[in-house]
Design an enzyme around this catalytic site. Structure first.
Site, PDB file in Angstrom:
ATOM      1  CG  HIS A 155      -3.049   3.157   2.425  1.00  0.00           C
ATOM      2  ND1 HIS A 155      -3.746   2.814   1.293  1.00  0.00           N
ATOM      3  CD2 HIS A 155      -3.045   2.057   3.229  1.00  0.00           C
ATOM      4  CE1 HIS A 155      -4.138   1.560   1.403  1.00  0.00           C
ATOM      5  NE2 HIS A 155      -3.731   1.078   2.558  1.00  0.00           N
ATOM      6  CG  ASN A 157      -6.909  -0.783   1.868  1.00  0.00           C
ATOM      7  OD1 ASN A 157      -6.180  -0.610   0.899  1.00  0.00           O
ATOM      8  ND2 ASN A 157      -6.438  -1.067   3.065  1.00  0.00           N
ATOM      9  CB  CYS A 177      -0.943   0.003   1.195  1.00  0.00           C
ATOM     10  SG  CYS A 177      -1.941  -1.478   1.293  1.00  0.00           S
TER      11      CYS A 177
HETATM   12  O1  UT7 Z   1      -3.928  -1.509   3.607  1.00  0.00           O
HETATM   13  C1  UT7 Z   1      -3.029  -2.225   4.364  1.00  0.00           C
HETATM   14  C2  UT7 Z   1      -3.099  -1.800   5.750  1.00  0.00           C
HETATM   15  N1  UT7 Z   1      -4.262  -2.374   6.376  1.00  0.00           N
HETATM   16  C3  UT7 Z   1      -4.753  -1.791   7.441  1.00  0.00           C
HETATM   17  O2  UT7 Z   1      -4.271  -0.748   7.826  1.00  0.00           O
HETATM   18  C4  UT7 Z   1      -5.887  -2.457   8.179  1.00  0.00           C
HETATM   19  C5  UT7 Z   1      -5.675  -2.254   9.649  1.00  0.00           C
HETATM   20  N2  UT7 Z   1      -6.622  -2.973  10.486  1.00  0.00           N
HETATM   21  C6  UT7 Z   1      -7.933  -2.680  10.552  1.00  0.00           C
HETATM   22  O3  UT7 Z   1      -8.398  -1.848   9.791  1.00  0.00           O
HETATM   23  C7  UT7 Z   1      -8.766  -3.348  11.595  1.00  0.00           C
HETATM   24  O4  UT7 Z   1      -7.951  -4.134  12.421  1.00  0.00           O
HETATM   25  C8  UT7 Z   1      -9.954  -4.197  11.056  1.00  0.00           C
HETATM   26  C9  UT7 Z   1     -11.006  -3.259  10.445  1.00  0.00           C
HETATM   27  C10 UT7 Z   1      -9.460  -5.190  10.022  1.00  0.00           C
HETATM   28  C11 UT7 Z   1     -10.631  -4.958  12.174  1.00  0.00           C
HETATM   29  O5  UT7 Z   1     -11.091  -4.063  13.152  1.00  0.00           O
HETATM   30  P1  UT7 Z   1     -10.737  -4.297  14.690  1.00  0.00           P
HETATM   31  O6  UT7 Z   1     -11.403  -3.227  15.429  1.00  0.00           O
HETATM   32  O7  UT7 Z   1      -9.242  -4.405  14.788  1.00  0.00           O
HETATM   33  O8  UT7 Z   1     -11.438  -5.675  14.961  1.00  0.00           O
HETATM   34  P2  UT7 Z   1     -10.874  -6.936  15.745  1.00  0.00           P
HETATM   35  O9  UT7 Z   1     -10.182  -7.834  14.783  1.00  0.00           O
HETATM   36  O10 UT7 Z   1     -10.137  -6.485  16.976  1.00  0.00           O
HETATM   37  O11 UT7 Z   1     -12.196  -7.629  16.235  1.00  0.00           O
HETATM   38  C12 UT7 Z   1     -13.111  -6.964  17.134  1.00  0.00           C
HETATM   39  C13 UT7 Z   1     -14.374  -7.788  17.246  1.00  0.00           C
HETATM   40  C14 UT7 Z   1     -14.124  -9.264  17.549  1.00  0.00           C
HETATM   41  O12 UT7 Z   1     -15.224  -9.721  18.335  1.00  0.00           O
HETATM   42  P3  UT7 Z   1     -15.073  -9.845  19.940  1.00  0.00           P
HETATM   43  O13 UT7 Z   1     -13.909 -10.761  20.174  1.00  0.00           O
HETATM   44  O14 UT7 Z   1     -14.809  -8.454  20.436  1.00  0.00           O
HETATM   45  O15 UT7 Z   1     -16.385 -10.396  20.331  1.00  0.00           O
HETATM   46  C15 UT7 Z   1     -14.191  -9.920  16.191  1.00  0.00           C
HETATM   47  O16 UT7 Z   1     -14.610 -11.256  16.258  1.00  0.00           O
HETATM   48  O17 UT7 Z   1     -15.062  -7.756  15.983  1.00  0.00           O
HETATM   49  C16 UT7 Z   1     -15.243  -9.104  15.507  1.00  0.00           C
HETATM   50  N3  UT7 Z   1     -15.054  -9.059  14.055  1.00  0.00           N
HETATM   51  C17 UT7 Z   1     -16.047  -8.855  13.204  1.00  0.00           C
HETATM   52  N4  UT7 Z   1     -17.365  -8.669  13.385  1.00  0.00           N
HETATM   53  C18 UT7 Z   1     -18.110  -8.459  12.272  1.00  0.00           C
HETATM   54  C19 UT7 Z   1     -13.886  -9.173  13.375  1.00  0.00           C
HETATM   55  N5  UT7 Z   1     -14.131  -9.033  12.053  1.00  0.00           N
HETATM   56  C20 UT7 Z   1     -15.450  -8.841  11.927  1.00  0.00           C
HETATM   57  C21 UT7 Z   1     -16.286  -8.620  10.807  1.00  0.00           C
HETATM   58  N6  UT7 Z   1     -17.595  -8.431  11.046  1.00  0.00           N
HETATM   59  N7  UT7 Z   1     -15.819  -8.578   9.559  1.00  0.00           N
END
Ligand code: UT7
Length: 345
Positions: A267, A298, A123
């Site tokens: 980005h 993205n 990216c």
């Molecule tokens: O372009 C390259 C660079 N990429 C990035 O910069 C991406 C960086 N990362 C992110 O944008 C975020 O980490 C994500 C958007 C991918 C994920 O968001 P998050 O706030 O980090 O979510 P998480 O993985 O910590 O999960 C939080 C909760 C979990 O549930 P519990 O354990 O709190 O009950 C996950 O199971 O959200 C749940 N979860 C989802 N729920 C619905 C994880 N993915 C999903 C989903 N839909 N797709």
């Protein structure tokens, strides 16, 4: 005494002379993808900012999208392809390893005998290629350079992967870099950390995949193609802790204070990363912030030129405004520079 070798005649200043983009026809709203990842429109909007993205159809290839964006960039720059001496194309989703997509794009644009190559820096790819192009022009090695950021990440998406399926998308953006009356592209601040490749990566190499295919053919079993995988939390933490330094470094190198910026075009990884950087940098409310991720998702190497175009087209910023660009992602690699925004087609 060795035979003297002449040097190219350098130019003093470089600038971005024109910008064009290509957005794939098919708009995919969150509603279309939530079932396969047990998610919801609300979760995706709140956790990432994304409402919809564009996924390319079969005829919208890496080369085709690049050519369309490049034609508009050349038109905005009021330049003919014959005045371009190099094409530098950044992508991480070109499935053909040779020839370079840049060489095919140059030929499709009617260029002859033009230097052309691809850059792979995830990216951060567009900002790497932009720095490369500015240096080619500054050193006198090229009059004008076409820089393209382009992705078809939908080709690498496991649509059942909760971390990636809703984030990544397709599109292209192109700029023309050339000589300018005053400096329009500041020195780049860049780096990488290969010890953290597992944070975002293709989950298997093609050699491993071909061995799996051969074994599956022999045994009547199945094989699974490579996909992009991401440890979202690890990337998120790195982005909101480390990248402030990268932004300050780019500003310092350009001699521009954060308060002097008109626009910030990071980005488009996650709207919460953008908001966190705006806060930690203490950007005043007068700074226009690109949030193209809402409608575009993205698009990795394409996201910065696409976000620049959206910001200018919507009236949030104007050509000539001073903007901080920051690319970051797989590698983990980053690159940022201060620029004057270009005219759009
Ligand atoms: O372009 C390259 C660079 N990429 C990035 O910069 C991406 C960086 N990362 C992110 O944008 C975020 O980490 C994500 C958007 C991918 C994920 O968001 P998050 O706030 O980090 O979510 P998480 O993985 O910590 O999960 C939080 C909760 C979990 O549930 P519990 O354990 O709190 O009950 C996950 O199971 O959200 C749940 N979860 C989802 N729920 C619905 C994880 N993915 C999903 C989903 N839909 N797709």
């Amino acid at each position: 005494m060795p035979t003297p070798i002449a040097t190219a005649v350098p130019v003093t200043h470089t600038g971005i002379l024109g910008l064009g983009v290509y957005r794939p026809r098919r708009v995919v709203p969150n509603a279309e993808i939530v079932a396969a990842i047990d998610s919801s429109d609300e979760w995706i909007r709140t956790r990432s900012g994304i409402a919809a993205r564009h996924w390319a159809e079969p005829d919208e290839t890496i080369v085709g999208m690049s050519v369309a964006a490049a034609r508009d960039a050349l038109r905005a720059a009021e330049l003919d392809g014959a005045e371009v001496d190099a094409v530098v194309l950044a992508t991480s989703s070109q499935m053909v390893l040779g020839p370079s997509a840049g060489a095919v794009v140059a030929t499709e644009l009617g260029m002859h005998d033009t230097a052309a190559y691809d850059v792979s820096a995830g990216c951060a790819g567009f900002c790497y290629a932009l720095a490369d192009a500015a240096n080619l022009v500054r050193s006198g090695q090229a009059r004008n350079v076409l820089v393209i950021g382009v992705e078809r990440l939908s080709d690498l998406l496991d649509t059942t992967d909760r971390s990636c399926a809703f984030i990544f998308a397709d599109g292209a953006g192109a700029v023309v870099v050339g000589a300018a009356a005053q400096e329009g592209i500041g020195p780049v601040a860049w780096g990488s950390d290969g010890s953290r490749t597992s944070a975002i990566k293709q989950d298997k190499g093609f050699q491993e995949y071909f061995a799996e295919v051969a074994a599956a053919e022999a045994s009547g079993g199945t094989s699974v193609r490579p996909y992009i995988r991401m440890n979202g939390t690890e990337v998120f933490r790195w982005a909101v802790t480390f990248l402030e330094k990268a932004c300050r470094d780019a500003l310092d190198r350009a001699g521009v204070a954060a308060s002097e910026l008109d626009a910030f075009v990071p980005h488009q990884a996650n709207i919460r990363i953008t908001d966190a950087l705006v806060r930690t940098l203490g950007l005043p409310e007068t700074v226009a912030v690109a949030r193209d991720i809402i409608e575009t998702g993205n698009t990795s190497a394409a996201s910065i030129p696409m976000a620049m175009e959206q910001l200018i087209r919507s009236g949030g910023a104007r050509p000539g405004d001073t903007a901080l660009l920051l690319g970051f992602g797989a590698g983990l690699a980053y690159a940022g520079q201060v620029v004057h925004l270009p005219p759009i087609a």
